[in-house]
Structure formats: C-alpha cells, structure tokens
Write a protein that holds these residues in place. Structure first.
Motif, short mmCIF file in Angstrom:
data_model
loop_
_atom_site.label_atom_id
_atom_site.label_comp_id
_atom_site.label_asym_id
_atom_site.label_seq_id
_atom_site.Cartn_x
_atom_site.Cartn_y
_atom_site.Cartn_z
N ASP A 39 -18.05 2.01 -1.83
CA ASP A 39 -17.43 3.34 -1.96
C ASP A 39 -16.48 3.69 -0.81
N ASP A 40 -16.21 2.76 0.09
CA ASP A 40 -15.25 3.01 1.18
C ASP A 40 -14.11 2.01 1.08
N TYR A 41 -12.88 2.50 1.10
CA TYR A 41 -11.72 1.62 0.88
C TYR A 41 -11.64 0.51 1.93
N ASN A 54 -4.02 -14.27 -6.23
CA ASN A 54 -2.79 -14.49 -6.97
C ASN A 54 -2.71 -13.44 -8.08
N LYS A 55 -1.63 -13.46 -8.84
CA LYS A 55 -1.42 -12.43 -9.87
C LYS A 55 -2.56 -12.42 -10.89
N GLN A 56 -3.05 -13.62 -11.24
CA GLN A 56 -4.13 -13.71 -12.23
C GLN A 56 -5.41 -13.07 -11.69
N ASP A 57 -5.71 -13.31 -10.40
CA ASP A 57 -6.91 -12.72 -9.79
C ASP A 57 -6.81 -11.19 -9.76
N ILE A 58 -5.62 -10.69 -9.43
CA ILE A 58 -5.43 -9.22 -9.36
C ILE A 58 -5.63 -8.60 -10.74
N ASP A 59 -5.05 -9.23 -11.76
CA ASP A 59 -5.20 -8.70 -13.12
C ASP A 59 -6.67 -8.68 -13.54
N PHE A 60 -7.41 -9.74 -13.12
CA PHE A 60 -8.84 -9.80 -13.45
C PHE A 60 -9.60 -8.66 -12.76
N LEU A 61 -9.29 -8.42 -11.48
CA LEU A 61 -9.93 -7.33 -10.73
C LEU A 61 -9.64 -5.98 -11.40
N LEU A 62 -8.39 -5.77 -11.80
CA LEU A 62 -8.02 -4.50 -12.43
C LEU A 62 -8.73 -4.31 -13.76
N LYS A 63 -8.75 -5.36 -14.56
CA LYS A 63 -9.37 -5.27 -15.89
C LYS A 63 -10.87 -4.98 -15.78
N GLU A 64 -11.55 -5.73 -14.90
CA GLU A 64 -13.00 -5.54 -14.74
C GLU A 64 -13.32 -4.15 -14.18
N SER A 65 -12.50 -3.70 -13.21
CA SER A 65 -12.73 -2.37 -12.61
C SER A 65 -12.57 -1.27 -13.66
N GLN A 66 -11.58 -1.42 -14.54
CA GLN A 66 -11.36 -0.42 -15.59
C GLN A 66 -12.51 -0.41 -16.58
N GLN A 67 -12.97 -1.60 -16.95
CA GLN A 67 -14.07 -1.68 -17.93
C GLN A 67 -15.37 -1.09 -17.37
N LYS A 68 -15.63 -1.34 -16.08
CA LYS A 68 -16.87 -0.86 -15.46
C LYS A 68 -16.69 0.51 -14.81
N GLU A 69 -15.50 1.13 -15.01
CA GLU A 69 -15.19 2.46 -14.46
C GLU A 69 -15.40 2.51 -12.93
N ARG A 71 -13.45 3.09 -10.03
CA ARG A 71 -12.12 3.64 -9.73
C ARG A 71 -11.54 3.12 -8.42
N LEU A 72 -12.39 2.95 -7.39
CA LEU A 72 -11.87 2.43 -6.12
C LEU A 72 -11.36 1.00 -6.27
N GLY A 73 -12.02 0.23 -7.15
CA GLY A 73 -11.54 -1.12 -7.45
C GLY A 73 -10.17 -1.09 -8.11
N GLU A 74 -9.95 -0.10 -8.99
CA GLU A 74 -8.64 0.06 -9.62
C GLU A 74 -7.56 0.37 -8.56
N VAL A 75 -7.91 1.27 -7.63
CA VAL A 75 -6.97 1.61 -6.57
C VAL A 75 -6.58 0.36 -5.78
N TYR A 76 -7.60 -0.42 -5.40
CA TYR A 76 -7.36 -1.64 -4.62
C TYR A 76 -6.50 -2.63 -5.41
N ALA A 77 -6.77 -2.76 -6.70
CA ALA A 77 -6.02 -3.68 -7.54
C ALA A 77 -4.55 -3.25 -7.65
N TYR A 78 -4.32 -1.95 -7.88
CA TYR A 78 -2.94 -1.46 -7.97
C TYR A 78 -2.19 -1.67 -6.65
N ASN A 79 -2.90 -1.49 -5.52
CA ASN A 79 -2.26 -1.73 -4.22
C ASN A 79 -1.91 -3.21 -4.03
N LEU A 80 -2.80 -4.10 -4.50
CA LEU A 80 -2.51 -5.53 -4.44
C LEU A 80 -1.29 -5.88 -5.30
#
Length: 640
Positions: A39-41, A54-69, A71-80
């Motif tokens: 819970d801390d960035y 790499n781009k594939q890893d980032i997309d995987f992080l974003l997708k999994e974070s969105q599915q599991k809700e 939100r901090l993971g989504e923020v980190y993924a968008y920054n990557l």
C-alpha cells in the motif's frame, strides 16, 4: 563431434529452461505484489527495483492489477508505460499514460505516487521544450512534498528530483546562477541519501551550467564526476550523456581528436539503447566533430540523421542545433545559398523557443499567484453551494455576501500586487542610491579635496585650478547620473577619465591611464548603467597599484565581439589579487572596498531588459616564470 553436438544441445535446453524460469519469476513477482497489496508507492518501487520490465511485462502487471482491483499496481504500471514511451521519444503516448497514473493516484489519495508522477510528467514536457507545463508540474510536486511535516528518505529524493528538474528549466531559460542553486540543493540531499544516480544527473547538469557561464574547467570537473558515478552505477545511458557533453567541451577547446575519441565510443551504445532524444544529440555531436575534422561527407550524414530524429520526435533543441551545424557545413562547401537557408532556420527556431521561454520566466510568479487565486475561488464557490442547500430561504443574502467577499478579495489581491510592484521599484531606487552613495564615499571626497588643498598651500595655482575643475566636473557627472537609469558609453568613459585623474593625484600622478576604443564600437549609441566601471578601476588602483613599485599602468579597452555583445577589459600591471589579499589581511584597518556585489546586482537588473545576459571574468596575469604581473577584468555587456 557427437559429444560436442550433445553438449551444445544440452546447453541450449538449459538456457531455454533458464529463460522460461526467469520469465516465470517476473510473472510470479507481479502476482506476489498483487496478493500482498503493498500500500506504499515507494515500497512497491523497491519490491520491483531489480526487475527490468519490458512492454509485455508492464501490460501483464496492468491487466492483473485491474482484474484484482489493485489500484496502486495500476498507478505503477501506467508510470512504467509512461517511462517506456518517453525513453523511446513517443511523448504524446507517454503523457497519456502518466495522466492516467496521476488521476488514479489522486483518486486513491496516495501523495507519494502523486509526487512521483507529477515529476515524471514535468520531465516529458521538458524534453519537448514545453517549459511552461514542465515548470507547473515540477512546482506542484515540490509544493506537495514540502507539505509533508517529517519527510522520509524517499520524499527527500523526490524533492531533489524536483529541484533538479526546475534547475534544468532555469538552464533552458539561460538563468545559469539560479540553475546552479537548484542543483546544489539537490546534491546536498543526494549526498545524504547516497543517491548515486541522482548525483550523476546533477553533476552533469552543473557541468552544463558552468559550460554556459564560460567556466570550462569547472564544467569538465563536474562532467567527469558524473561519468564516474555512471560507471559505478553501470549506466549506459549516463555514459552516453557524459561522453556527449565532454566531447562538446573538447570541441570548444579545439581538441578535435580527443572529442572524436569520446563521442565515437558511445555512438553504437546510443543506437543500441534506442533513446531517440539522446541518439539525436549523439548524432549531432558526432557530425559536428566530423565537421571540425573537415570530414564533410560524414558530417553531413550524421547531422542529417540527427535532424531527422529530432524532427520525427519533435525535439526543438536538436532541430536548431543540427540546422546551425549544417549551415556551417555548407559554408565550408561554399554553397552559400544552402548555408544561409539552414542558418535562417536555426536562428528562427532558437529565437522562437527563447522568446517563449522568456515570456514564461517573466510571468511565472504572476501565474503562480493566479493559480492560487483560482483555487481560492473554487473553495469559496463550494462553500457557497453548501450554504445555499442548507439555507435556501437566505439564498439572496448569501449571494450578496459572497459577491461582496469576492469583490473585496479582488481588491485586496490587486492591492497586494500593486504593493509588490512598488516594493520592487523601491528596491531598484535604493540600489541606485546606494551605488551613488558608495561612489561618493567620504574618504574619496576628503582625500581629493586634501590633494587639491596641497596644491594651494604649495602655491601651485595652475594645478589647483586644473584639478579643482576636474573634481567639480566629476561631482556634477555623478549627481546627474543618479537621476537616470542608463547613460551612453561615451558619457561613462568621460566620467571614468575624470575619476582616474582625481585618483591619480593621490598617487603623485604615477599611474598611466590608457583608453583603447575599437573603431567598430559606436560609443554614442551603446547604453550602460551609470558609474558601472568605477568599482573595477578603483580596485585596480588601490589593490593592484598602490603597493607596487615602479611603472604603474591601467588600460581600459572596448571591443565589439559580436552583433550582440561588447567587451570592456580593464587591465593593470599591479601586484595581483593574491598579494593584494595578503596585504589587506595584514592591515589593522582594512579599507572598505567598493561593493562589487552591488555592481553585479545592477548589471543583472540592466541585463534583464536584453535578450542576453552579462558576464564578468577575472584573470590573473602571470609572467613566464609564474610570477603575478597584474590583473584583467573582462566585462561582457549585451547590446541587443
């Protein structure tokens, strides 16, 4: 042979398994972070710090974070994603992803994530020379960080990033001293936190500031410090940046072969990394090196490559620089039509960029207060809506009160703004009055009148009348100067001639004062602040020549070094600055020197109205044996 084939096969299988295991481990690490719901960035950043996404890893992080809700993971993924697109110079896509990260970080009220994202957005805008946006976002990050009562190490690093970025903006605005102040603040934090990457970046930036100030030795010192930190960090991109900067300094020193060695080492590294912003820089520098080595065909190839990359990715500084070097190239080829065409493009691009930046710099503080007023209005309107819902019957009265409040607030803000302007005018007036008071210090007047009195006592009437006449002219000139902001260079030189004549009486007329004016300089049209040269002449006499034995000489020369600058050199054949300092320290009563700091402040105020800044350089003159034989003061003043 069969054994070799079997060994090769087994090695390939092992390598394939290792690759799969590594790939699985990254996916597994992402799943762990999501399950833990860190819970801390900054903790999340440290959790992934050693991993290169790499781009594939980032997309995987974003997708999994969105599915599991998560939100901090989504923020980190968008920054990557923002960093990925920025490093490949796709700036619009980078901004789009950073904005998503910013919106989410505010939604979940994570201040640390918001500070990091604001700084990253500022960096992208700065890469595109969109200085206004860059400054706004870095200032927002700095203001958020400053509101934290007890900042931890991570917050301090973010503050250093903001200071570094704002320093870079001052670099772009050619406000080099302001930039150095910001870089020094950042370095203090980074030394305490042992942030080697930050230290590498800031020493690189300090080198660039010193290079623009004309202090090449200091520039090289900081570039080499930055390079050392980048080597320790094993940073390829850092090595590219440092080699590029050192090559440019070596070009300024005329060391073309050394410059070629430095830039050619990182050319393939830059192409391999794929950061188009720095690749464009390296191409342009390599082309410039080839240009200086008269390898015109190679120079043309790489300068055109640099221009193509800069145009494709909208990098204004790269476009302007490559156009300027291509102009020089075609001039060497005697194709003057193309040379003029590229030169015109370079100058128009630089002038547009610089003018835009200057407008921002002048209005920056006003904009800051405008933003504050806007935020206050929004808060007031929210309160008014709440009152209106609760007290509908008193709506009319509340509206009247709100309008009156806003009107009073506007009057108050306008009064504060007017007061600020008045205070600024008062400061300038006090500065000019203090300058006049220092020129007219009692010691100078008393000693001058005493010297004239001595001529009267000795019955040397002609000398007494001659010097009394000069003294009265000098006093009149000083008093007249106090009422104007600028005088012509011709008037300034006449006043200095009178001043030197009066001062020379006290030294028994031993000082030979010489003026050399370049025929290309129109001293009747060039403007300077009044009495600006007097402190340097006084230092030459009292610190350089008063303790010297034998021939004493002061020369003042004025030359036009370009269409935008003149240079005034004041040279004495005195004892030198080190010896003068020792004498001053040994005196029981030190004579108060004319305020050089005050003179610099007056020069800064004067240069603010010009497109270029002034510069002031002291040079110790030594003989072949290394002994001091005088001091040279070089003052470069803008005229356009």
């Amino acid at each position: 042979m069969k054994k070799l084939i079997i060994i090769t096969f087994l090695f390939s299988v092992a390598l394939s398994c290792f690759s799969q295991e590594e790939e699985i481990s990254i996916d597994s690490l992402i799943q762990q972070a999501i399950e833990k719901k860190i819970d801390d960035y900054y903790d999340l950043y440290r959790f992934f710090k050693r991993e290169r996404f790499n781009k594939q890893d980032i997309d995987f992080l974003l997708k999994e974070s969105q599915q599991k809700e998560y939100r901090l993971g989504e923020v980190y993924a968008y920054n990557l994603l923002g960093r990925h697109y920025r490093n490949n110079s796709f700036f619009d896509s980078s901004i789009e992803n950073y904005m998503k990260a910013l919106e989410l970080s505010r939604e979940i009220e994570d201040v640390n994530a918001e500070i990091v994202t604001l700084n990253q957005i500022g960096v992208v805008y700065r890469r595109q020379d969109k200085i206004r946006n860059a400054l706004n976002y870095h200032q927002m990050a700095l203001e958020l960080a400053d509101k934290i009562d007890i900042p931890d190490i991570d917050t301090k690093i973010s503050i250093s990033i903001s200071n570094n970025s704002i320093g870079n903006i001052y670099l772009a605005l050619k406000q080099y001293q302001l930039a150095l102040e910001k870089f020094k603040k950042a370095i203090l934090i980074q030394e305490k936190t042992e942030d080697k990457r930050g230290l590498a970046i800031n020493h690189q930036n300090m080198g660039l500031a010193f290079q623009n100030l004309g202090d090449i030795d200091a520039a090289l010192e900081h570039y080499n410090k930055s390079l050392q930190y980048n080597i320790e960090n094993n940073s390829s991109i850092g090595k590219v940046i440092c080699h590029n900067s050192i090559s440019n300094v070596l070009l300024l020193q005329g060391k073309y072969d050394e410059a070629y060695k430095y830039i050619s080492e990182v050319l393939p590294i830059s192409e391999k990394i794929g950061n188009q912003y720095y690749t464009s820089d390296v191409y342009i520098t390599f082309g410039n090196v080839q240009l200086k080595l008269d390898s015109l065909d190679k120079a043309k190839t790489y300068l055109e490559k640099g221009l193509e990359v800069a145009n494709k990715h909208k990098i204004p500084s790269g476009i302007n620089q490559s156009n300027l070097y291509l102009s020089e190239l075609y001039e060497k080829k005697k194709d003057y039509e193309k040379a003029y065409s590229f030169y015109k493009k370079a100058i128009e691009g630089e002038r547009k960029t610089f003018n835009d930046k200057n407008i921002l710099y002048v209005n920056n503080l006003i904009n800051k207060y405008d933003n504050e007023v806007s935020r206050n209005k929004i808060k007031n309107l929210a309160k008014e809506n709440e009152i209106a819902k609760l007290k509908l019957l008193r709506n009319r009265n509340v509206l009247i009160i709100a309008l009156v409040s806003i009107a009073l607030l506007g009057v108050l803000l306008y009064s504060m703004y007017r007061q600020r302007l008045l205070n600024n005018d008062k400061k300038i007036l006090m500065l000019e009055q203090e300058a006049l008071r220092i020129q007219m210090n009692p010691h100078f007047v008393f000693n001058a009148l005493n010297s004239i009195k001595l001529y009267v006592i000795n019955n040397e009437q002609k000398n007494a009348v001659y010097y009394l006449n000069k003294f009265s002219k000098l006093i009149r000139s000083i008093l007249e100067s106090s009422s104007v902001k600028e005088v012509t260079l011709s008037e300034e030189l006449k006043t200095m001639n009178l001043y030197m004549s009066i001062e020379n009486i006290r030294l028994s007329n031993e000082v030979n004062y010489i003026e050399n004016i370049d025929s290309n300089v129109n001293i009747e049209r060039i403007k300077v602040p009044p009495l600006i040269l007097q402190p340097f002449l006084e230092n030459s006499i009292w610190h350089g020549l008063s303790s010297k034995k034998g021939k004493k000489e002061v020369s003042l020369s004025v030359t036009k070094i370009s269409d935008e600058f003149i240079q005034i050199d004041i040279v004495d054949n005195g004892i030198g600055r080190d010896a003068a300092m020792k004498i001053r320290k040994n005196k029981s009563l030190n004579r108060r020197s004319i305020g050089i700091d005050l003179t610099k402040e007056r020069l800064r105020n004067f240069a603010n109205e010009y497109a270029n800044n002034y510069s002031l350089i002291y040079t110790d003159i030594i003989d072949e044996e290394g002994n001091p034989k005088g001091t040279k003061v070089s003052l470069k003043i803008p005229i356009l």
